[in-house]
Scaffold this active site. Structure first.
Site, mmCIF file in Angstrom:
data_model
loop_
_atom_site.group_PDB
_atom_site.id
_atom_site.type_symbol
_atom_site.label_atom_id
_atom_site.label_comp_id
_atom_site.label_asym_id
_atom_site.label_seq_id
_atom_site.Cartn_x
_atom_site.Cartn_y
_atom_site.Cartn_z
ATOM 1 N N ILE A 118 45.383 -11.187 55.611
ATOM 2 C CA ILE A 118 44.052 -11.589 55.144
ATOM 3 C C ILE A 118 43.022 -10.501 55.453
ATOM 4 C CG2 ILE A 118 42.221 -13.332 55.406
ATOM 5 C CD1 ILE A 118 44.602 -15.360 55.958
ATOM 6 N N ASP A 171 42.892 -3.309 64.757
ATOM 7 C CA ASP A 171 44.159 -4.058 64.730
ATOM 8 C C ASP A 171 45.138 -3.433 65.712
ATOM 9 O OD1 ASP A 171 45.579 -5.972 62.253
ATOM 10 O OD2 ASP A 171 46.901 -4.984 63.703
ATOM 11 N N SER A 180 49.539 -15.001 64.787
ATOM 12 C CA SER A 180 49.463 -15.855 63.591
ATOM 13 C C SER A 180 50.752 -16.636 63.359
ATOM 14 C CB SER A 180 49.179 -14.981 62.369
ATOM 15 O OG SER A 180 50.252 -14.076 62.152
ATOM 16 N N TYR A 221 50.104 -22.890 68.837
ATOM 17 C CA TYR A 221 49.245 -22.168 67.896
ATOM 18 C C TYR A 221 48.096 -23.070 67.416
ATOM 19 C CZ TYR A 221 47.792 -20.112 63.442
ATOM 20 O OH TYR A 221 47.044 -19.610 62.407
ATOM 21 N N ASN A 275 47.676 -23.269 53.751
ATOM 22 C CA ASN A 275 48.779 -22.285 53.633
ATOM 23 C C ASN A 275 48.409 -21.188 52.648
ATOM 24 O OD1 ASN A 275 50.402 -24.743 54.709
ATOM 25 N ND2 ASN A 275 51.804 -23.008 54.818
ATOM 26 N N LYS A 304 54.512 -9.821 56.910
ATOM 27 C CA LYS A 304 54.600 -10.896 57.905
ATOM 28 C C LYS A 304 56.051 -11.370 58.052
ATOM 29 C CE LYS A 304 51.444 -14.072 58.166
ATOM 30 N NZ LYS A 304 50.573 -15.200 57.786
ATOM 31 N N GLY A 322 64.642 -32.673 51.606
ATOM 32 C CA GLY A 322 63.482 -33.530 51.327
ATOM 33 C C GLY A 322 62.253 -32.754 50.900
ATOM 34 N N SER A 323 62.454 -31.537 50.407
ATOM 35 C CA SER A 323 61.301 -30.677 50.097
ATOM 36 C C SER A 323 60.396 -31.212 48.990
ATOM 37 C CB SER A 323 61.769 -29.278 49.710
ATOM 38 O OG SER A 323 61.983 -28.521 50.866
ATOM 39 N N ARG A 343 52.112 -29.510 50.826
ATOM 40 C CA ARG A 343 51.115 -28.708 51.545
ATOM 41 C C ARG A 343 50.031 -28.285 50.565
ATOM 42 N NH1 ARG A 343 53.521 -25.503 55.875
ATOM 43 N NH2 ARG A 343 54.708 -26.956 57.145
#
Ligand code: NAD
Length: 336
Positions: free
Chosen positions: A22, A43, A102, A160, A190, A199, A224-225, A230
């Site tokens: 991001i 960073d 993250s 987190y 998300n 990542k 079960g997706s 989301r």
């Protein structure tokens, strides 16, 4: 696209975590739209150090910044001396704080709290000294596996999510002091889009499924997706929220999502259609049950009201726009 009337060309902007997904998109947003702005990326960048879950300790990658003409500093937000140098060397107008652990599956609570919570407060003190507006990354993980996705209904189910909730609590303490800066926490849901590739396994399932499909494999979903929903938000809408958060009607914590939950099955279906490849679907056991979010859907009423935020990318449009970059990454980074 310019989302408000602020003339960032005359401003000095700090982006922590600017070599990450991001943060680097924000850096290029300013370079493209406000080429005279002074943009400082701070960073830690990556090395080969790993957490106990086997993932890298930081994901910052130089390739996210190829073409960036601003200032790049390699440093750790936990290093008070490095922060003191930033404080001395610059006079910031805006701080976009994206640096964090993250990875939601990291088990090291000590480093999680130090990095995500304590270092945030140090940066907030710099923001106050510089009279810089603070815009920082909170997270939908503060809601855990709860069912109400509005500020006030936090129920984090991993370290987190807890750390992000604590960041928000730090913010409230300072907001209540009636300071001359605005403080805005953005609870991203998300996020997917360009510059997330590095990542690795923590990148969105959009790119992970896409590369499984392109490599000829059958995409692997959790069992079960079709029932795991989301709120998937495209990077451009996250940029919009950050820019609008520079001049909020009110400091506070705001959700950044589409307000429409979609399933992981939807992602695979859209990708298979866009890529013109259908190699079926396979199902694996979800190893994260207990610390996993089975449903998220942002309530964005206050984000609309106090930031003027209005998401423009539903899942089909976001993935559609992302496809050329997904294919390029497959050719350049995955195949070879
Ligand atoms: N991507 C998402 O879906 C999502 C969702 C909710 C919240 N967030 C939050 O948004 C922010 C940006 O996330 P991202 O997806 O770009 O992740 P990212 O891992 O790509 O970016 C985080 C950056 O912070 C840097 N960093 C880590 N520890 C550091 C330290 N100690 N000092 C300096 N830099 C450090 C990393 O090198 C990396 O470049 C993070 O705060 C994350 O928690 C992301």
């Amino acid at each position: 696209m310019k989302y408000n009337n602020i003339d960032f060309d005359t401003k000095t902007i700090l982006i922590t975590g600017g070599a990450g997904f991001i943060g680097s998109n924000l850096a290029f947003y300013f370079q493209t739209n406000y080429p005279k702005a002074t943009v400082v990326v701070f960073d830690k960048f990556r090395n080969d150090e790993k957490f106990s879950n086997g993932n890298l300790k930081s994901f910052g990658h130089f390739k996210n910044l190829i073409g960036f003409r601003g200032i790049v500093i390699s440093g750790d937000i936990n290093d008070e001396e490095a922060l003191a140098e930033l404080d001395e060397d610059y006079n910031f107008d805006y701080i976009f704080h994206q640096a964090a652990i993250s990875d939601t599956t990291v088990a090291e609570q000590d480093l999680m709290i130090k990095t995500n919570v304590n270092a945030y407060e140090s940066l907030l003190k710099i923001a106050i000294k510089h009279r810089a507006n603070m815009i920082y990354a909170s997270s939908a993980s503060t809601y855990g596996d709860g069912s109400v996705f509005e500020v006030g209904f936090e129920a984090p189910n991993n370290a987190y999510g807890f750390s992000k909730m604590m960041m928000d609590n730090v913010s409230y303490r300072y907001i209540n002091k009636q300071l001359p800066i605005s403080i805005v926490g953005l609870r991203y849901f998300n996020v997917y889009g360009g510059r997330e590739f590095f990542k690795n396994s923590t990148a969105s399932m959009v790119i992970q499924f896409a590369h499984q499909i392109l490599s000829g494999a059958t995409p692997k979903l959790f069992e079960g997706s079709d029932m795991i929903l989301r709120d998937f938000i495209y990077i451009e809408d996250v940029i919009q929220a950050n820019i609008l958060a520079c001049s909020p009607k009110k400091s506070g914590i705001y959700n950044v999502g589409t307000s429409k939950a979609r399933s992981f099955e939807d992602i695979v279906n859209i990708l298979q259609k866009e890529l013109g490849i259908d190699n079926g679907k396979s199902y694996i056991i979800n190893p994260f049950v207990g610390a996993y979010q089975f449903f998220t859907e942002a309530n964005i009423e206050t984000s609309r009201e106090n930031l003027g935020y209005s998401p423009r990318y539903e899942l089909e449009r976001g993935i559609g726009e992302y496809i050329p970059e997904i294919k390029r990454l497959f050719e350049v980074e995955v195949k070879c």
